[in-house]
Write a protein that holds these residues in place. Structure first.
Motif, PDB file in Angstrom:
ATOM      1  N   LYS A 111      27.932  43.890  48.111  1.00 48.77           N
ATOM      2  CA  LYS A 111      28.085  44.753  46.934  1.00 48.77           C
ATOM      3  C   LYS A 111      28.632  46.117  47.339  1.00 48.77           C
ATOM      4  O   LYS A 111      29.445  46.703  46.624  1.00 48.77           O
ATOM      5  CB  LYS A 111      26.745  44.920  46.202  1.00 48.77           C
ATOM      6  N   GLN A 112      28.188  46.634  48.483  1.00 46.59           N
ATOM      7  CA  GLN A 112      28.697  47.919  48.972  1.00 46.59           C
ATOM      8  C   GLN A 112      30.195  47.813  49.249  1.00 46.59           C
ATOM      9  O   GLN A 112      30.962  48.707  48.890  1.00 46.59           O
ATOM     10  CB  GLN A 112      27.942  48.332  50.251  1.00 46.59           C
ATOM     11  N   GLN A 113      30.606  46.706  49.877  1.00 45.31           N
ATOM     12  CA  GLN A 113      32.024  46.496  50.163  1.00 45.31           C
ATOM     13  C   GLN A 113      32.811  46.373  48.858  1.00 45.31           C
ATOM     14  O   GLN A 113      33.894  46.933  48.721  1.00 45.31           O
ATOM     15  CB  GLN A 113      32.204  45.238  51.024  1.00 45.31           C
ATOM     16  N   GLU A 114      32.263  45.640  47.897  1.00 41.93           N
ATOM     17  CA  GLU A 114      32.915  45.493  46.597  1.00 41.93           C
ATOM     18  C   GLU A 114      33.038  46.846  45.898  1.00 41.93           C
ATOM     19  O   GLU A 114      34.076  47.155  45.300  1.00 41.93           O
ATOM     20  CB  GLU A 114      32.099  44.526  45.738  1.00 41.93           C
ATOM     21  N   LEU A 115      31.999  47.654  45.992  1.00 45.14           N
ATOM     22  CA  LEU A 115      32.034  48.990  45.398  1.00 45.14           C
ATOM     23  C   LEU A 115      33.112  49.851  46.045  1.00 45.14           C
ATOM     24  O   LEU A 115      33.848  50.555  45.344  1.00 45.14           O
ATOM     25  CB  LEU A 115      30.661  49.656  45.539  1.00 45.14           C
ATOM     26  N   LEU A 116      33.231  49.784  47.367  1.00 42.56           N
ATOM     27  CA  LEU A 116      34.273  50.554  48.053  1.00 42.56           C
ATOM     28  C   LEU A 116      35.670  50.095  47.634  1.00 42.56           C
ATOM     29  O   LEU A 116      36.569  50.919  47.444  1.00 42.56           O
ATOM     30  CB  LEU A 116      34.099  50.434  49.571  1.00 42.56           C
ATOM     31  N   GLU A 117      35.840  48.777  47.479  1.00 44.34           N
ATOM     32  CA  GLU A 117      37.132  48.256  47.029  1.00 44.34           C
ATOM     33  C   GLU A 117      37.440  48.721  45.604  1.00 44.34           C
ATOM     34  O   GLU A 117      38.579  49.101  45.293  1.00 44.34           O
ATOM     35  CB  GLU A 117      37.137  46.737  47.105  1.00 44.34           C
ATOM     36  N   LEU A 118      36.423  48.704  44.741  1.00 49.76           N
ATOM     37  CA  LEU A 118      36.636  49.164  43.363  1.00 49.76           C
ATOM     38  C   LEU A 118      36.934  50.659  43.320  1.00 49.76           C
ATOM     39  O   LEU A 118      37.750  51.105  42.502  1.00 49.76           O
ATOM     40  CB  LEU A 118      35.410  48.835  42.503  1.00 49.76           C
ATOM     41  N   GLN A 119      36.297  51.430  44.195  1.00 52.93           N
ATOM     42  CA  GLN A 119      36.599  52.858  44.251  1.00 52.93           C
ATOM     43  C   GLN A 119      38.040  53.086  44.695  1.00 52.93           C
ATOM     44  O   GLN A 119      38.730  53.943  44.143  1.00 52.93           O
ATOM     45  CB  GLN A 119      35.645  53.579  45.216  1.00 52.93           C
ATOM     46  N   ALA A 120      38.493  52.327  45.691  1.00 49.66           N
ATOM     47  CA  ALA A 120      39.878  52.455  46.155  1.00 49.66           C
ATOM     48  C   ALA A 120      40.846  52.069  45.031  1.00 49.66           C
ATOM     49  O   ALA A 120      41.864  52.746  44.821  1.00 49.66           O
ATOM     50  CB  ALA A 120      40.102  51.583  47.385  1.00 49.66           C
ATOM     51  N   LEU A 121      40.520  51.001  44.287  1.00 50.86           N
ATOM     52  CA  LEU A 121      41.360  50.587  43.160  1.00 50.86           C
ATOM     53  C   LEU A 121      41.394  51.674  42.088  1.00 50.86           C
ATOM     54  O   LEU A 121      42.457  51.989  41.532  1.00 50.86           O
ATOM     55  CB  LEU A 121      40.836  49.271  42.576  1.00 50.86           C
ATOM     56  N   ALA A 122      40.230  52.262  41.798  1.00 50.47           N
ATOM     57  CA  ALA A 122      40.177  53.332  40.795  1.00 50.47           C
ATOM     58  C   ALA A 122      40.991  54.541  41.250  1.00 50.47           C
ATOM     59  O   ALA A 122      41.680  55.173  40.432  1.00 50.47           O
ATOM     60  CB  ALA A 122      38.723  53.737  40.550  1.00 50.47           C
ATOM     61  N   ARG A 124      43.666  54.456  43.198  1.00 47.09           N
ATOM     62  CA  ARG A 124      45.090  54.101  43.026  1.00 47.09           C
ATOM     63  C   ARG A 124      45.490  54.175  41.553  1.00 47.09           C
ATOM     64  O   ARG A 124      46.565  54.690  41.215  1.00 47.09           O
ATOM     65  CB  ARG A 124      45.347  52.698  43.571  1.00 47.09           C
ATOM     66  N   ARG A 125      44.637  53.653  40.672  1.00 44.82           N
ATOM     67  CA  ARG A 125      44.943  53.703  39.239  1.00 44.82           C
ATOM     68  C   ARG A 125      44.983  55.143  38.743  1.00 44.82           C
ATOM     69  O   ARG A 125      45.824  55.482  37.899  1.00 44.82           O
ATOM     70  CB  ARG A 125      43.915  52.906  38.444  1.00 44.82           C
ATOM     71  N   LEU A 126      44.085  55.974  39.239  1.00 46.25           N
ATOM     72  CA  LEU A 126      44.064  57.379  38.830  1.00 46.25           C
ATOM     73  C   LEU A 126      45.350  58.075  39.252  1.00 46.25           C
ATOM     74  O   LEU A 126      45.903  58.875  38.482  1.00 46.25           O
ATOM     75  CB  LEU A 126      42.845  58.088  39.429  1.00 46.25           C
ATOM     76  N   LYS A 127      45.834  57.767  40.444  1.00 42.16           N
ATOM     77  CA  LYS A 127      47.115  58.343  40.879  1.00 42.16           C
ATOM     78  C   LYS A 127      48.233  57.914  39.935  1.00 42.16           C
ATOM     79  O   LYS A 127      49.091  58.717  39.564  1.00 42.16           O
ATOM     80  CB  LYS A 127      47.444  57.906  42.305  1.00 42.16           C
ATOM     81  N   GLY A 128      48.223  56.624  39.544  1.00 43.08           N
ATOM     82  CA  GLY A 128      49.246  56.125  38.611  1.00 43.08           C
ATOM     83  C   GLY A 128      49.150  56.807  37.254  1.00 43.08           C
ATOM     84  O   GLY A 128      50.161  57.176  36.651  1.00 43.08           O
ATOM     85  N   VAL A 129      47.914  56.979  36.762  1.00 47.89           N
ATOM     86  CA  VAL A 129      47.713  57.626  35.460  1.00 47.89           C
ATOM     87  C   VAL A 129      48.162  59.080  35.524  1.00 47.89           C
ATOM     88  O   VAL A 129      48.800  59.588  34.591  1.00 47.89           O
ATOM     89  CB  VAL A 129      46.231  57.506  35.027  1.00 47.89           C
ATOM     90  N   ARG A 130      47.839  59.759  36.631  1.00 49.95           N
ATOM     91  CA  ARG A 130      48.285  61.158  36.774  1.00 49.95           C
ATOM     92  C   ARG A 130      49.802  61.262  36.805  1.00 49.95           C
ATOM     93  O   ARG A 130      50.379  62.168  36.194  1.00 49.95           O
ATOM     94  CB  ARG A 130      47.702  61.760  38.050  1.00 49.95           C
ATOM     95  N   ALA A 131      50.455  60.331  37.500  1.00 56.85           N
ATOM     96  CA  ALA A 131      51.924  60.333  37.549  1.00 56.85           C
ATOM     97  C   ALA A 131      52.488  60.100  36.147  1.00 56.85           C
ATOM     98  O   ALA A 131      53.426  60.808  35.728  1.00 56.85           O
ATOM     99  CB  ALA A 131      52.413  59.264  38.522  1.00 56.85           C
TER     100      ALA A 131
END
Length: 182
Positions: A111-122, A124-131
């Motif tokens: 679950k910790q690994q999954e959480l880290l992956e979801l944070q990394a995805l978020a 990346r998405r935040l960078k896209g939304v900001r752009a």
């Protein structure tokens, strides 16, 4: 001549003898299992079970010193006590607890690994939304600038038309009323 002083205990110490009726202070006297109670299969097969069943009277007799010291000659007391402790301790609940702890730890790590992956995805998405937001902000500024230029151009054309054709402009204004502040 030098005199040597030796320690002499003030209390009497029981010394074991070959006589069966002599009480003993050694822990061997507490063991109530003669070697004949062990079956050959339990000692040679590598199993730690003894097949021994004791009752209160056998222990009571051993505590009071009523035993035959000749029957205890071939018994290793430490091994016998270790066997009894081993037989009285059941490691299965401990093993189950360790297995559950390991499984829970594994699930937690997953679950910790999954959480880290979801944070990394978020991220990346935040960078896209900001752009996209910055692109939209830039487009809105350009549109505002274009609208202001168009407004100035329309106002200039309106003033020019009013000057060049005042009568037609007045009739058109009364027929098609519009708000200048719009």
């Amino acid at each position: 001549m030098a005199t040597h002083q030796y320690y002499q205990p003030s209390m009497a110490i029981n010394v074991p003898s070959k006589a069966p009726s002599a009480p003993s202070l050694y822990p061997v006297g507490r063991v109530a299992v003669p070697p004949t109670d062990f079956s050959d299969s339990s000692t040679t097969a590598g199993s730690r079970t003894t097949g021994y069943s004791a009752n209160a009277s056998s222990y009571a007799g051993s505590i009071s010193g009523d035993y035959d010291s000749s029957t205890m000659s071939g018994v290793d007391v430490v091994d016998m006590l270790n066997d009894r402790v081993h037989d009285s301790f059941d490691p299965i609940p401990l093993d189950r607890g360790l297995a559950m702890q390991a499984q829970t730890s594994g699930n937690l790590n997953a679950k910790q690994q999954e959480l880290l992956e979801l944070q990394a995805l978020a991220q990346r998405r935040l960078k896209g939304v900001r752009a996209n937001f910055n692109d939209g902000l830039k487009a809105a500024k350009e549109t505002k600038r274009d609208l202001e230029w168009t407004q100035k151009r329309v106002s200039a054309l309106k003033a020019k038309a009013e000057k060049a054709h005042p009568e037609e402009y007045r009739r058109a204004s009364s027929k098609y009323a519009f708000d200048d502040n719009y």
